[in-house]
Design a protein around this motif. Structure first.
Motif, mmCIF file in Angstrom:
data_model
loop_
_atom_site.group_PDB
_atom_site.id
_atom_site.type_symbol
_atom_site.label_atom_id
_atom_site.label_comp_id
_atom_site.label_asym_id
_atom_site.label_seq_id
_atom_site.Cartn_x
_atom_site.Cartn_y
_atom_site.Cartn_z
ATOM 1 N N ARG A 181 0.829 -1.204 0.000
ATOM 2 C CA ARG A 181 0.000 0.000 0.000
ATOM 3 C C ARG A 181 0.864 1.255 0.000
ATOM 4 N NH1 ARG A 181 -2.383 -1.206 4.258
ATOM 5 N NH2 ARG A 181 -1.641 0.319 5.780
ATOM 6 N N LEU A 185 1.440 4.643 -3.115
ATOM 7 C CA LEU A 185 0.946 6.001 -2.872
ATOM 8 C C LEU A 185 1.595 6.967 -3.858
ATOM 9 C CD1 LEU A 185 1.160 6.095 1.036
ATOM 10 C CD2 LEU A 185 -0.930 5.984 -0.343
ATOM 11 N N GLU A 200 4.579 10.374 4.822
ATOM 12 C CA GLU A 200 3.623 9.392 4.327
ATOM 13 C C GLU A 200 3.646 8.114 5.168
ATOM 14 O OE1 GLU A 200 1.297 9.585 2.068
ATOM 15 O OE2 GLU A 200 1.787 11.681 1.683
ATOM 16 N N ALA A 203 1.869 8.733 8.442
ATOM 17 C CA ALA A 203 0.432 8.861 8.222
ATOM 18 C C ALA A 203 -0.201 7.489 8.010
ATOM 19 C CB ALA A 203 0.163 9.765 7.022
ATOM 20 N N GLN A 204 0.475 6.614 7.279
ATOM 21 C CA GLN A 204 -0.072 5.281 7.009
ATOM 22 C C GLN A 204 -0.113 4.422 8.273
ATOM 23 O OE1 GLN A 204 -1.502 4.019 4.122
ATOM 24 N NE2 GLN A 204 -1.411 6.202 3.638
ATOM 25 N N THR A 206 -0.811 5.425 11.187
ATOM 26 C CA THR A 206 -1.940 5.852 12.020
ATOM 27 C C THR A 206 -3.284 5.594 11.352
ATOM 28 O OG1 THR A 206 -1.813 8.115 11.129
ATOM 29 C CG2 THR A 206 -0.534 7.626 13.113
ATOM 30 N N GLN A 207 -3.266 5.164 10.082
ATOM 31 C CA GLN A 207 -4.517 4.848 9.386
ATOM 32 C C GLN A 207 -5.111 3.567 9.972
ATOM 33 O OE1 GLN A 207 -6.161 6.318 6.844
ATOM 34 N NE2 GLN A 207 -4.739 8.017 6.563
ATOM 35 N N PRO A 208 -6.428 3.495 10.066
ATOM 36 C CA PRO A 208 -7.037 2.241 10.522
ATOM 37 C C PRO A 208 -6.637 1.108 9.583
ATOM 38 C CG PRO A 208 -8.663 4.021 10.419
ATOM 39 C CD PRO A 208 -7.412 4.542 9.774
ATOM 40 N N GLU A 209 -6.315 -0.023 10.170
ATOM 41 C CA GLU A 209 -5.897 -1.159 9.351
ATOM 42 C C GLU A 209 -7.050 -1.650 8.498
ATOM 43 O OE1 GLU A 209 -3.963 -5.630 9.909
ATOM 44 O OE2 GLU A 209 -4.239 -4.282 11.620
ATOM 45 N N GLU A 210 -6.758 -1.853 7.216
ATOM 46 C CA GLU A 210 -7.795 -2.345 6.319
ATOM 47 C C GLU A 210 -8.237 -3.749 6.737
ATOM 48 O OE1 GLU A 210 -6.187 -2.262 2.426
ATOM 49 O OE2 GLU A 210 -6.174 -0.078 2.283
#
Length: 313
Positions: A181, A185, A200, A203-204, A206-210
């Protein structure tokens, strides 16, 4: 395959080059970039090589070659313009179990040097085993236009994060999906600095895990692998499990991800195989010969919201 592809660490390894002309210049350049400990034997020396010797970048022994000269070296290069002498060097080194390269003579080589694209630490090597150097050069030129110049930056940065990312993802599969992923980007693909990559990356994290759900990619194959779409190739590289028709383990299977599990199938049992794999939340690539996709498989694709990628040919 005629030659097994391998990358060698030559840092401080003792390497002998016999010959002091233009060919030796090219090989010495490569060896210096690998930080090899170079000794060169030749009665005469090209001015460029003489400069290197004067700067203590190699050791020059001003003399004619003798059979005992190969003793004590890890690797030998025969670069003279005398064929019989090159063959003697090969024989002398082979008798001692020393890897030897006779330039432009693949039949007298334990190893050869490929054409290289260097985005250190990323390296791409291309070889025809000496059969067609011009074709190899053409392939290299095409790849040079496709590979971004920031590969070195991406590789160095991602290598530095290997321990850090383990704090967030405990399994190899989770980390692999994160990197897949991340590298796709747009801001990462176009990054020119470590700061951009760090922004980047953070930021990734801290993104909710898919949510991890099984996916089915049905790829129609034909006679020409070059007719596969870019989407098909991308999905083949993402799949964790590859199903291919029994007895047809061909070039299309080789184009799938190298570390994916590979399994042959029979049409009568493939639906059950797919269902079991999807229940394990795996990304499954099903290779199907062109114009042979059965109706029940099309239905299975619809039920699993999975793409059916047709062959373009």
């Amino acid at each position: 395959m005629d030659f097994f592809p391998v990358f060698l660490r030559l840092n401080n390894r003792k390497v002998l080059v016999v010959g002091g002309g233009d060919v030796a210049c090219r090989k010495v350049d490569l060896l210096l970039r690998a930080d090899a400990d170079i000794t060169l034997i030749s009665p005469q020396l090209h001015p460029y090589l003489a400069t290197l010797a004067n700067n203590n970048q190699l050791t020059w022994i001003e003399k004619e070659y003798q059979s005992s000269d190969v003793e004590g070296f890890h690797q030998v290069w025969a670069t003279t313009d005398i064929k019989s002498l090159n063959h003697q060097i090969f024989s002398d080194a082979e008798a001692l179990g020393i890897w030897t390269n006779v330039v432009d003579d693949p039949q007298h080589c334990h190893f050869i040097t490929p054409s290289m694209i260097d985005r250190n630490p990323i390296q791409v090597a291309i070889s025809s085993g000496g059969a067609s150097p011009v074709l190899v050069r053409y392939i290299r030129e095409k790849l040079e236009t496709q590979l971004p110049q920031n590969l070195s930056l991406l590789a160095t940065y991602s290598g530095e994060q290997r321990q850090r990312i383990k704090q967030y993802f405990s399994t190899v599969d989770e980390r692999r999906k994160f990197w897949e992923r991340f590298f796709r980007l747009p801001d990462v693909e176009n990054a020119t600095s470590t700061d951009q990559l760090e922004a980047e990356f953070s930021a990734q994290l801290t993104q909710p895990e898919e949510s991890t759900i099984g996916s089915l990619y049905v790829i129609e194959t034909g006679a020409d692998p070059e007719l596969l779409s870019l989407k098909a190739l991308r999905l083949m590289q993402q799949a964790e499990h590859v199903l291919y028709p029994k007895g047809c383990n061909d070039i299309f299977v080789d184009l799938c991800r190298r570390d994916a599990e590979r399994e042959a199938y029979l049409e009568s049992g493939v639906n059950q195989q797919i269902t079991e794999l999807l229940s394990q939340n795996l990304r499954v690539c099903l290779l199907v010969p062109k114009n042979t996709v059965p109706c029940d498989l099309e239905k299975l694709c619809v039920e699993n919201n999975s793409p059916l990628i047709p062959c373009l040919g």
